[in-house]
Motif scaffolding. Structure first.
Motif, PDB file in Angstrom:
ATOM      1  N   TRP A 164      15.444   2.585 -24.382  1.00 50.26           N
ATOM      2  CA  TRP A 164      14.921   1.743 -23.299  1.00 50.26           C
ATOM      3  C   TRP A 164      13.447   1.422 -23.500  1.00 50.26           C
ATOM      4  O   TRP A 164      12.680   2.258 -23.999  1.00 50.26           O
ATOM      5  N   ARG A 165      13.075   0.248 -23.082  1.00 49.28           N
ATOM      6  CA  ARG A 165      11.668  -0.142 -22.977  1.00 49.28           C
ATOM      7  C   ARG A 165      11.406  -0.567 -21.533  1.00 49.28           C
ATOM      8  O   ARG A 165      12.062  -1.475 -21.016  1.00 49.28           O
ATOM      9  N   VAL A 166      10.458   0.112 -20.894  1.00 48.71           N
ATOM     10  CA  VAL A 166      10.064  -0.233 -19.532  1.00 48.71           C
ATOM     11  C   VAL A 166       8.561  -0.507 -19.540  1.00 48.71           C
ATOM     12  O   VAL A 166       7.762   0.353 -19.911  1.00 48.71           O
ATOM     13  N   ALA A 167       8.179  -1.726 -19.171  1.00 52.36           N
ATOM     14  CA  ALA A 167       6.771  -2.118 -19.126  1.00 52.36           C
ATOM     15  C   ALA A 167       6.388  -2.425 -17.685  1.00 52.36           C
ATOM     16  O   ALA A 167       7.123  -3.114 -16.962  1.00 52.36           O
ATOM     17  N   CYS A 168       5.242  -1.903 -17.285  1.00 51.19           N
ATOM     18  CA  CYS A 168       4.834  -1.997 -15.886  1.00 51.19           C
ATOM     19  C   CYS A 168       3.329  -2.260 -15.822  1.00 51.19           C
ATOM     20  O   CYS A 168       2.556  -1.729 -16.624  1.00 51.19           O
ATOM     21  N   SER A 169       2.900  -3.099 -14.889  1.00 45.97           N
ATOM     22  CA  SER A 169       1.473  -3.300 -14.637  1.00 45.97           C
ATOM     23  C   SER A 169       1.218  -3.161 -13.140  1.00 45.97           C
ATOM     24  O   SER A 169       2.098  -3.435 -12.318  1.00 45.97           O
ATOM     25  N   THR A 170       0.032  -2.729 -12.802  1.00 48.25           N
ATOM     26  CA  THR A 170      -0.318  -2.531 -11.397  1.00 48.25           C
ATOM     27  C   THR A 170      -1.667  -3.169 -11.084  1.00 48.25           C
ATOM     28  O   THR A 170      -2.546  -3.242 -11.948  1.00 48.25           O
ATOM     29  N   VAL A 171      -1.803  -3.649  -9.848  1.00 51.83           N
ATOM     30  CA  VAL A 171      -3.068  -4.161  -9.323  1.00 51.83           C
ATOM     31  C   VAL A 171      -3.302  -3.483  -7.985  1.00 51.83           C
ATOM     32  O   VAL A 171      -2.426  -3.486  -7.111  1.00 51.83           O
ATOM     33  N   GLN A 172      -4.491  -2.887  -7.834  1.00 48.24           N
ATOM     34  CA  GLN A 172      -4.873  -2.262  -6.573  1.00 48.24           C
ATOM     35  C   GLN A 172      -6.251  -2.767  -6.180  1.00 48.24           C
ATOM     36  O   GLN A 172      -7.227  -2.554  -6.901  1.00 48.24           O
ATOM     37  N   ALA A 173      -6.319  -3.481  -5.069  1.00 46.81           N
ATOM     38  CA  ALA A 173      -7.591  -3.981  -4.540  1.00 46.81           C
ATOM     39  C   ALA A 173      -7.826  -3.322  -3.184  1.00 46.81           C
ATOM     40  O   ALA A 173      -6.915  -3.255  -2.348  1.00 46.81           O
ATOM     41  N   TYR A 174      -9.042  -2.854  -2.971  1.00 47.37           N
ATOM     42  CA  TYR A 174      -9.307  -2.103  -1.738  1.00 47.37           C
ATOM     43  C   TYR A 174     -10.816  -2.076  -1.437  1.00 47.37           C
ATOM     44  O   TYR A 174     -11.646  -2.450  -2.276  1.00 47.37           O
ATOM     45  N   VAL A 179     -16.256  -3.128  -2.693  1.00 50.74           N
ATOM     46  CA  VAL A 179     -15.049  -3.933  -2.895  1.00 50.74           C
ATOM     47  C   VAL A 179     -14.548  -3.621  -4.302  1.00 50.74           C
ATOM     48  O   VAL A 179     -15.227  -3.908  -5.297  1.00 50.74           O
ATOM     49  N   CYS A 180     -13.361  -3.026  -4.393  1.00 49.43           N
ATOM     50  CA  CYS A 180     -12.875  -2.483  -5.659  1.00 49.43           C
ATOM     51  C   CYS A 180     -11.573  -3.172  -6.092  1.00 49.43           C
ATOM     52  O   CYS A 180     -10.791  -3.635  -5.263  1.00 49.43           O
ATOM     53  N   ARG A 181     -11.370  -3.189  -7.383  1.00 50.44           N
ATOM     54  CA  ARG A 181     -10.130  -3.718  -7.944  1.00 50.44           C
ATOM     55  C   ARG A 181      -9.813  -2.944  -9.225  1.00 50.44           C
ATOM     56  O   ARG A 181     -10.663  -2.834 -10.120  1.00 50.44           O
ATOM     57  N   GLU A 182      -8.604  -2.403  -9.316  1.00 52.17           N
ATOM     58  CA  GLU A 182      -8.171  -1.678 -10.491  1.00 52.17           C
ATOM     59  C   GLU A 182      -6.892  -2.307 -11.027  1.00 52.17           C
ATOM     60  O   GLU A 182      -5.957  -2.577 -10.268  1.00 52.17           O
ATOM     61  N   ILE A 204      -6.116   6.430  -5.090  1.00 46.79           N
ATOM     62  CA  ILE A 204      -7.343   5.716  -4.753  1.00 46.79           C
ATOM     63  C   ILE A 204      -7.909   6.251  -3.444  1.00 46.79           C
ATOM     64  O   ILE A 204      -7.177   6.785  -2.602  1.00 46.79           O
ATOM     65  N   GLU A 205      -9.222   6.131  -3.301  1.00 46.86           N
ATOM     66  CA  GLU A 205      -9.898   6.451  -2.049  1.00 46.86           C
ATOM     67  C   GLU A 205     -10.282   5.121  -1.406  1.00 46.86           C
ATOM     68  O   GLU A 205     -11.128   4.401  -1.926  1.00 46.86           O
ATOM     69  N   ALA A 206      -9.643   4.802  -0.306  1.00 47.08           N
ATOM     70  CA  ALA A 206      -9.854   3.485   0.298  1.00 47.08           C
ATOM     71  C   ALA A 206      -9.819   3.584   1.814  1.00 47.08           C
ATOM     72  O   ALA A 206      -9.070   4.381   2.388  1.00 47.08           O
ATOM     73  N   ASP A 207     -10.649   2.756   2.447  1.00 50.74           N
ATOM     74  CA  ASP A 207     -10.574   2.592   3.904  1.00 50.74           C
ATOM     75  C   ASP A 207      -9.619   1.462   4.262  1.00 50.74           C
ATOM     76  O   ASP A 207      -8.989   1.485   5.319  1.00 50.74           O
ATOM     77  N   ARG A 208      -9.520   0.486   3.358  1.00 51.29           N
ATOM     78  CA  ARG A 208      -8.622  -0.639   3.598  1.00 51.29           C
ATOM     79  C   ARG A 208      -8.097  -1.162   2.269  1.00 51.29           C
ATOM     80  O   ARG A 208      -8.880  -1.432   1.358  1.00 51.29           O
ATOM     81  N   VAL A 209      -6.781  -1.254   2.155  1.00 47.66           N
ATOM     82  CA  VAL A 209      -6.150  -1.792   0.942  1.00 47.66           C
ATOM     83  C   VAL A 209      -5.868  -3.270   1.167  1.00 47.66           C
ATOM     84  O   VAL A 209      -5.188  -3.643   2.118  1.00 47.66           O
ATOM     85  N   THR A 210      -6.395  -4.113   0.288  1.00 50.24           N
ATOM     86  CA  THR A 210      -6.206  -5.558   0.427  1.00 50.24           C
ATOM     87  C   THR A 210      -5.107  -6.098  -0.484  1.00 50.24           C
ATOM     88  O   THR A 210      -4.558  -7.161  -0.224  1.00 50.24           O
ATOM     89  N   GLU A 211      -4.789  -5.370  -1.551  1.00 46.80           N
ATOM     90  CA  GLU A 211      -3.705  -5.791  -2.439  1.00 46.80           C
ATOM     91  C   GLU A 211      -3.171  -4.581  -3.185  1.00 46.80           C
ATOM     92  O   GLU A 211      -3.938  -3.751  -3.678  1.00 46.80           O
ATOM     93  N   GLU A 212      -1.866  -4.486  -3.271  1.00 43.20           N
ATOM     94  CA  GLU A 212      -1.231  -3.438  -4.063  1.00 43.20           C
ATOM     95  C   GLU A 212       0.060  -4.020  -4.625  1.00 43.20           C
ATOM     96  O   GLU A 212       1.025  -4.245  -3.900  1.00 43.20           O
TER      97      GLU A 212
END
Length: 279
Positions: free
Chosen positions: A65-75, A113-116, A183-191
């Motif tokens: 199997w090949r499983v590819a995954c990407s994530t975006v976290q903005a907070y 304002v963070c984005r990972e 993540i350490e966040a007070d408010r998540v704007t995108e996940e």
């Protein structure tokens, strides 16, 4: 959290070598296949070719199997910052507000304002379910997307299609869990989690059973790398039998609900069942 699923696929990697070539390479390993006894015999008298017999040969498609995954976290998160000042400074006025100085510094607050963004690609052995990064080497070779008709035709010709012991839902769960960071966040704007590839690959392997002095040994030949090795196994018990492996690529709500309670994701089935050649 937003989850985006790729189209699941089954792909067959094309052979680089023929059965005849594989058998020739396996023949050169016949003495090694019987281990110390054959080598000791060879010191006394070289075993003759006619003493060896290939009693069984097979071509099989082995899964990984090949499983590819990407994530975006903005907070966003509020933080306090300490600003150093000269020893003589007693206070600082910022934006009309006076800040007291203590210990040669004063405090200001702000919102970060963070984005990972991250990506992960994992390869799993379809039989042992273990991660194996070395399987990525096979992707250098051409592959064709499989259909139920193609797989049925191959089994009808005598190729053994080995069912995967690993389920897509379990593997996806493992990859996503490792991809989502804390993540350490007070408010998540995108996940967002994007499953960019959920692919079941089949690679061709040849296996030969040798007989010598009443004993049996197996030599396998990798039809992509060209490597012949002793040991291994055969899947001859599947020949002439009816299999219903139900190759379900089940990465629907069962897996996703661990991360998104109540999510209603589609369940995909690429190949619902394959019949091997009848007796």
């Amino acid at each position: 959290m937003n989850v985006e699923l790729a189209d699941e696929r089954i792909l067959i990697l094309a052979d680089r070598f023929s059965m005849e070539h594989a058998e020739g390479r396996a023949w050169t390993k016949r003495i090694d296949a019987f281990g110390t006894l054959a080598k000791m015999t060879g010191f006394l008298k070289q075993p003759k070719d006619e003493e060896f017999e290939i009693s069984y040969r097979e071509r099989r498609l082995q899964p990984f199997w090949r499983v590819a995954c990407s994530t975006v976290q903005a907070y966003e998160r509020r933080r306090e910052y300490a600003v150093n000042v000269a020893p003589e400074v007693q206070s600082v006025v910022l934006g009309g507000e006076t800040r007291a100085v203590a210990g040669g510094r004063f405090q200001i607050s702000g919102v970060e304002v963070c984005r990972e963004e991250s990506g992960k690609e994992v390869f799993f052995d379809g039989l042992t379910k273990a991660q194996n990064p070395a399987l990525s080497d096979y992707l250098r070779h051409p592959a064709a997307e499989a259909t139920a008709e193609m797989l049925a035709a191959l089994t009808g010709e005598g190729t053994i299609v080995v069912p995967s012991e690993a389920k897509a839902s379990t593997l996806v769960r493992e990859v996503v869990a490792s991809a989502i960071g804390r993540i350490e966040a007070d408010r998540v704007t995108e996940e967002t989690v994007r499953l960019e590839a959920i692919e079941l690959y089949y690679r061709p392997v040849y296996a030969f059973r040798f007989k010598w002095q009443g004993k049996e040994a197996i030599v396998e030949f990798d039809a992509l790398s060209g490597e012949a090795r002793t040991g291994g196994s055969t899947f001859e018990q599947h020949l002439g039998k009816l299999l219903e492996p139900q190759f379900l690529l089940d990465v629907g709500a069962e897996a996703a609900n661990l991360f998104i309670p109540g999510a209603n994701l589609a369940k995909f089935a690429i190949v619902k069942g394959i019949e091997l050649a009848k007796r």
